[in-house]
Design a protein around this motif. Structure first.
Motif: not given
Ligand code: UDP
Length: 724
Positions: A88-91, A488, A229, A20, A52, A22-23, A232
């Motif tokens: 992805d990891s944030y969500d 973000l 996940h 994944t 990012w 993760a910055t 959005g």
């Molecule tokens: N991410 C990151 N740094 C950031 C923004 C996003 O590493 O400043 C990575 C993280 O893994 C995140 C993924 O990019 O889950 C996708 O971003 P986001 O969750 O905003 O996108 P979405 O899932 O909503 O399309």
């Protein structure tokens, strides 16, 4: 290796690597990592500490940075059997472990499996090029895919894009190209057996509680996805409070007692108090503020008052107690500051003071009954945490359980259970309001945007939460040299119902035309009215037999608090139009009063509806017990004034009632001398009336009675005739 049903060798779990980006270690990343660790995934994190540059879903499509990082990381890997799960990891949270993930991957019978979406993004024009699916989602989601290392390497080897190009578009173009799709051997997880993207699918997913763990079920396809996940605008929403085992029926909350912050010393807290509308019980609010269990020299007060009506209460509080606090700042109505501006300013008081550790927002309509609230919240050690408060008897509270697709309120499936206390914990929610605690370190970093509460569309708290959840901040502050760097924000908000904290007042129907307007609140805020105005021993009188019988068939019990007595007397004196004590009286039926008193009727101060309600709520239960069978219907209610030089006493008489309620509104020996009531037939007197206590006695026939002379001072009683 053991064989699966398809006679295929099972992929060993150690072959799986989760990759994944993760910055930053955001709250969302921590949640992801906790679920991965709990389920024994091996995770490789890319991009730590990098800036990012990939945008977010609100602005242009981005995500290219993730592909660049993946491509570079894969170049170093050689094991051809390796299975890469890129997500992805944030969500994201894992709902189940590697074994199930790999099994389902194998069952998909392709070398690469992408998550699927029902909505096409970012290029709608490509719709026709997508292969049709028999059942399920037709479009590709780049937030999660799994596959063999060589195939994924092949897929990303073509990447030459910029960091802010769209990863989703890149992978979509590979997928819709029949040649590439075939050579890389890609398919979509259309029925969400592996991946559940929540965007456009919120209604498809519900919680499923299993023994000791929790999953999400897709009810449309009847599947139990492994990866959840919240892409959005949905974010992961309330599912993240449960999956995989954050809250279970067996254990309750498994993380709520972790990371607690012991309170060895008291952090400095700025309390922002906001008065934006005429509100009942403001005096009580400040009494309670004073009782908050926290050293006052570690508190600063920022009071923003937009109501001239409340200026007196605030200045009297500040005059008596303001100096106890480390600092007090008052913004009065003359400054005409609108609600967002005053909230922004309050927050800034903490942000700018390098000693300030927390900002505690507290709206004037919040009844914070738990005196330890501030300490409890600080101990939770969370970025933003609100104590759950509700409106009595309603499902209305200071948090939202979920967000709708367009960012407004949505009811989560657990909302009612949380509000009603059937599920107890510390809940990550998309919206809190009215009262919450924020770490000052956040205000100086992620939330450094001065106008957090400002929006052209949203009310201040909605604007604030929107900004906290998902705003791409444009840092325009002078101290940041690069103009408009966007980043973000990923700050989690929580609400706790681990304890009870209090409630929210209703500010509707608050009249301002009286001296003590709170007396009129018996309908709108009955709980607060009772606490303020009913005698503290009232609820005990039945149980503990507090009803005394000073004379035959005469009952005596506590009913009003001291404050109630004082407010009624002051209200009457403020009104001031006492009757002349004549036998002609236009206020009563027939216009003739045989035994007149100097009095004011309740209806003269527009208090008859409230008084009726009081009699029905608090007196009727007792009269029905003492004089059973008499339905309590009230005829006349008034306050009588006895004064040596005016009307000191009342000659023997029958009341125009079946029975009478007679409440002493002030204290013999202190406020007046003499007074009392004598029942002639029994030669029995109640001559030491107690303030706040009422007599309940038959009005006529056997209970011929007189008002004994008041010899000094002024005596007040509230009399009600009951004549069913
Ligand atoms: N991410 C990151 N740094 C950031 C923004 C996003 O590493 O400043 C990575 C993280 O893994 C995140 C993924 O990019 O889950 C996708 O971003 P986001 O969750 O905003 O996108 P979405 O899932 O909503 O399309």
């Amino acid at each position: 290796f053991p064989l699966t049903s398809g006679e295929e060798q099972r992929i060993p779990e150690e072959k799986l690597l989760v990759v994944t980006v993760a910055t930053k270690e955001t709250d969302g990343f921590k949640r992801f990592f906790r679920s991965a660790k709990h389920l024994n995934y091996t995770v490789k994190v890319l991009g730590e500490g990098e800036k990012w540059k990939s945008g977010d879903y609100m602005s242009a499509p981005g995500g290219g940075q993730k592909v660049r990082l993946l491509k570079a990381a894969l170049e170093e890997m050689t094991d051809g059997d390796k299975i890469i799960l890129f997500i992805d990891s944030y969500d994201v949270v894992f709902a189940s472990g590697p074994k199930e993930l790999l099994k389902k991957f194998q069952q998909a019978r392709h070398k690469v499996v992408f998550s699927s979406e029902s909505l096409i993004w970012p290029d709608r024009h490509l719709e026709d090029k997508h292969p049709h699916v028999v059942e399920g989602n037709r479009f590709l989601g780049s937030g999660g895919f799994i596959g063999y290392l060589p195939n994924i390497k092949e897929m990303v080897s073509d990447w030459t894009g910029e960091d802010n190009d769209s990863d989703q578009l890149f992978f979509t173009k590979i997928y819709i190209d029949p040649v590439k799709r075939k050579s890389t051997n890609i398919t979509l997880d259309s029925k969400c057996r592996l991946f559940q993207n929540l965007h456009g699918a919120l209604d498809e997913v519900v919680l499923k509680f299993e023994d000791g763990r929790v999953r999400a079920r897709n009810v449309l396809y009847d599947t139990l996805p492994v990866v959840i996940h919240g892409n959005g605008p949905t974010k992961i929403n309330y599912l993240g409070n449960y999956i995989p085992n954050t809250w279970t029926f067996e254990m309750g909350c498994t993380v709520c007692h972790k990371d607690l912050h012991p309170l060895s010393e008291y952090p400095l807290v700025a309390i922002g108090i906001f008065i934006q509308q005429p509100t009942p019980f403001v005096g009580v609010f400040f009494e309670r503020l004073l009782k908050l269990q926290y050293p006052k020299h570690r508190l600063k007060l920022f009071i923003s008052n937009q109501e001239a009506h409340h200026e007196g209460q605030i200045s009297s509080f500040l005059k008596d107690h303001g100096s106890l606090y480390q600092e007090v700042k008052l913004v009065g109505p003359e400054e005409e500051m609108d609600p967002p501006a005053s909230r922004n300013l309050g927050v800034d008081m903490c942000r700018k003071d390098k000693h300030c550790d927390y900002f505690f927002l507290l709206d004037i309509d919040v009844v914070l009954e738990n005196e330890n609230t501030l300490q409890i919240l600080i101990q939770q050690n969370l970025p933003i945490v609100a104590p759950m408060i509700t409106r009595v008897g309603r499902l209305w509270s200071n948090f939202w359980g979920a967000l709708s697709a367009d960012g407004y309120y949505a009811r989560s499936e657990d909302y009612v259970d949380i509000v009603q206390g059937r599920r107890v914990g510390v809940w990550n929610v998309p919206y809190v309001s009215s009262v919450f605690l924020v770490k000052a370190s956040l205000l100086r970093a992620e939330l450094s945007d001065y106008e957090l509460f400002t929006s052209t569309l949203l009310d201040p708290d909605m604007a604030y939460c929107h900004n906290v959840r998902s705003k791409v901040s444009q840092r325009k502050h002078q101290e940041y040299l690069t103009c408009c760097e966007s980043f973000l924000q990923e700050v989690f908000m929580y609400v706790t119902n681990m304890q009870t904290f209090g409630r929210i007042l209703s500010t509707e129907n608050y009249q301002m035309s009286h001296l003590h307007n709170d007396l009129w609140q018996i309908f709108e805020n009955p709980v607060d009215w009772q606490k303020r105005y009913i005698h503290e021993n009232y609820t005990l009188i039945m149980k503990d037999k507090l009803i005394e019988t000073p004379c035959p068939d005469v009952y005596w019990f506590p009913i009003f608090s001291d404050v109630a007595c004082d407010h009624i007397v002051e209200e009457m004196e403020h009104f001031g139009r006492w009757s002349g004590g004549n036998t002609t009286d236009a206020r009563i039926q027939g216009g003739y009063e045989n035994v007149p008193t100097i009095d004011i009727h309740m209806n003269q101060i527009n208090f008859e509806k409230e008084w009726q309600k009081f009699l029905l709520e608090y007196i009727a239960p007792i009269t029905e017990k003492m004089y059973p069978g008499y339905y309590t219907k009230f005829e006349l209610a008034f306050v009588v004034r006895y004064k040596p030089d005016e009307q000191p006493s009342l000659r023997p008489h029958h009341d125009a009632s079946t029975f009478t309620i007679n409440v002493a509104l002030n204290q013999v020996g202190r406020d007046y001398q003499g007074g009392g009531c004598r029942f002639l037939r029994y030669d029995c007197s109640v001559d030491a009336p107690r303030k706040g206590w009422t007599l309940l006695h038959p009005g006529r026939l056997t209970h011929y009675h007189e008002g004994l002379p008041t010899t000094a001072g002024v005596r007040y009683i509230a009399v009600s005739f009951v004549d069913p």
